[in-house]
Design an enzyme around this catalytic site. Structure first.
Site, mmCIF file in Angstrom:
data_model
loop_
_atom_site.group_PDB
_atom_site.id
_atom_site.type_symbol
_atom_site.label_atom_id
_atom_site.label_comp_id
_atom_site.label_asym_id
_atom_site.label_seq_id
_atom_site.Cartn_x
_atom_site.Cartn_y
_atom_site.Cartn_z
ATOM 1 N N SER A 77 0.847 -1.181 0.000
ATOM 2 C CA SER A 77 0.000 0.000 0.000
ATOM 3 C C SER A 77 0.888 1.238 0.000
ATOM 4 O O SER A 77 2.108 1.132 0.039
ATOM 5 C CB SER A 77 -0.907 -0.006 1.235
ATOM 6 O OG SER A 77 -1.522 -1.264 1.402
ATOM 7 N N HIS B 195 2.071 15.232 -2.887
ATOM 8 C CA HIS B 195 2.865 16.072 -3.783
ATOM 9 C C HIS B 195 2.290 17.478 -3.714
ATOM 10 O O HIS B 195 1.071 17.644 -3.662
ATOM 11 C CB HIS B 195 2.814 15.571 -5.223
ATOM 12 C CG HIS B 195 3.237 14.148 -5.390
ATOM 13 N ND1 HIS B 195 4.544 13.748 -5.276
ATOM 14 C CD2 HIS B 195 2.528 13.033 -5.650
ATOM 15 C CE1 HIS B 195 4.630 12.446 -5.467
ATOM 16 N NE2 HIS B 195 3.417 11.983 -5.694
ATOM 17 N N CYS C 268 -3.780 -1.807 2.429
ATOM 18 C CA CYS C 268 -4.194 -3.178 2.161
ATOM 19 C C CYS C 268 -4.261 -3.918 3.484
ATOM 20 O O CYS C 268 -3.308 -3.897 4.257
ATOM 21 C CB CYS C 268 -3.200 -3.861 1.220
ATOM 22 S SG CYS C 268 -3.713 -5.497 0.680
#
Length: 270
Positions: free
Chosen positions: A117, A122, A145
């Site tokens: 995962s 950004h 996950c």
């Protein structure tokens, strides 16, 4: 309305992938070219790779994971990214995991990767070439996950970053099997992403949902309702402006926020 989920007894690992991705926008007005340059420098320092790493470290704690490795980068002329490799907590420590449809904790872009995962942030500071509008965008993705859920990090992130407009998507992918071999395509109750936010957030923002329940797809847009013009001015204040200038700047700021919220450019007005 979805009924609460009974705790599933799984056959092996929880194979569901839960992805929360959103964009947070901070908007301001800088009158001169020099002020716009200084705004970009200011926001770049405020949301440096180091600070984003600290924020993502808190996210990792909130979702109940362990940091394995950190990679970070500041960019020229502006922007930053961070990646954190993490793993789930040991199974015996997962039994008290909070799966309720409720807000996560509050705080007093980085990319983070979980075991199978990831968490990503950004940043994108930018300025309009001539009308004074400056917009800072942080794109964030938290994908997990297993038993841990990214939704518990949402409340913290909204309060950690200055947010005038927010667009959020949540999706559950794949399936996991119970001990009887039956496939389950979601393992928790959710009617709206808004249910994972505190009341003060829901009161402060105009919100819109677009959900596709049969596909486990959830989308929420948010735009701040009340705006104090002084909080949107960089390098000047309302005392430096005439009434006509105030009205013009308010109009520009409102237009920028609405265009981002609705995802389309508005027609020019006379």
């Amino acid at each position: 309305m979805n009924k609460p989920f009974d705790k599933l007894k799984l056959h092996g690992f929880n194979n569901l992938t839960k992805s929360l991705s959103f964009s947070i926008y901070d908007i301001c007005y800088a009158k001169t070219e020099q002020q716009r340059k200084e705004y970009i420098e200011y926001i770049d320092e405020q949301y440096s790779a180091d600070r984003l790493t600290d924020i993502l470290g808190e996210v990792v704690d909130i979702i109940g994971a362990n940091i394995l490795n950190v990679a970070r980068q500041d960019y020229e002329p502006q922007g930053a990214s961070v990646t954190i490799l993490v793993s789930e907590e040991p199974v015996e420590e997962q039994q008290n995991y909070d799966a309720d449809e409720a807000p996560g904790p509050l705080p007093d872009s980085v990319v983070a990767h979980l075991d199978k995962s990831h968490i990503c942030v950004h940043t994108y500071p930018e300025a309009h070439p001539d009308d004074g509008i400056c917009t800072f965008r942080a794109d964030i993705e938290v994908s997990t996950c297993g038993i841990i859920s990214p939704l518990k990090a949402l409340n913290f992130l909204i309060h950690s970053l200055e947010s005038d407009v927010v667009t959020i998507d949540y999706r559950v992918r794949g399936f996991t099997r119970d001990v009887n071999g039956v496939k389950h395509y979601i393992d928790h109750a959710i009617n709206s992403i808004q249910n994972f936010m505190t009341d003060d957030t829901k009161e402060a923002y105009q919100m819109m949902d677009v959900n596709v329940y049969q596909e486990n797809l959830f989308h929420t847009k948010m735009m701040l309702k009340e705006t104090d013009l002084n909080t949107y001015l960089f390098g000047l204040s309302t005392t430096d402006l005439s009434d006509d200038e105030e009205e013009e700047i308010r109009s520009k700021l409102n237009r920028e926020m609405q265009e981002i919220f609705y995802g389309r450019n508005l027609p020019e007005t006379e």
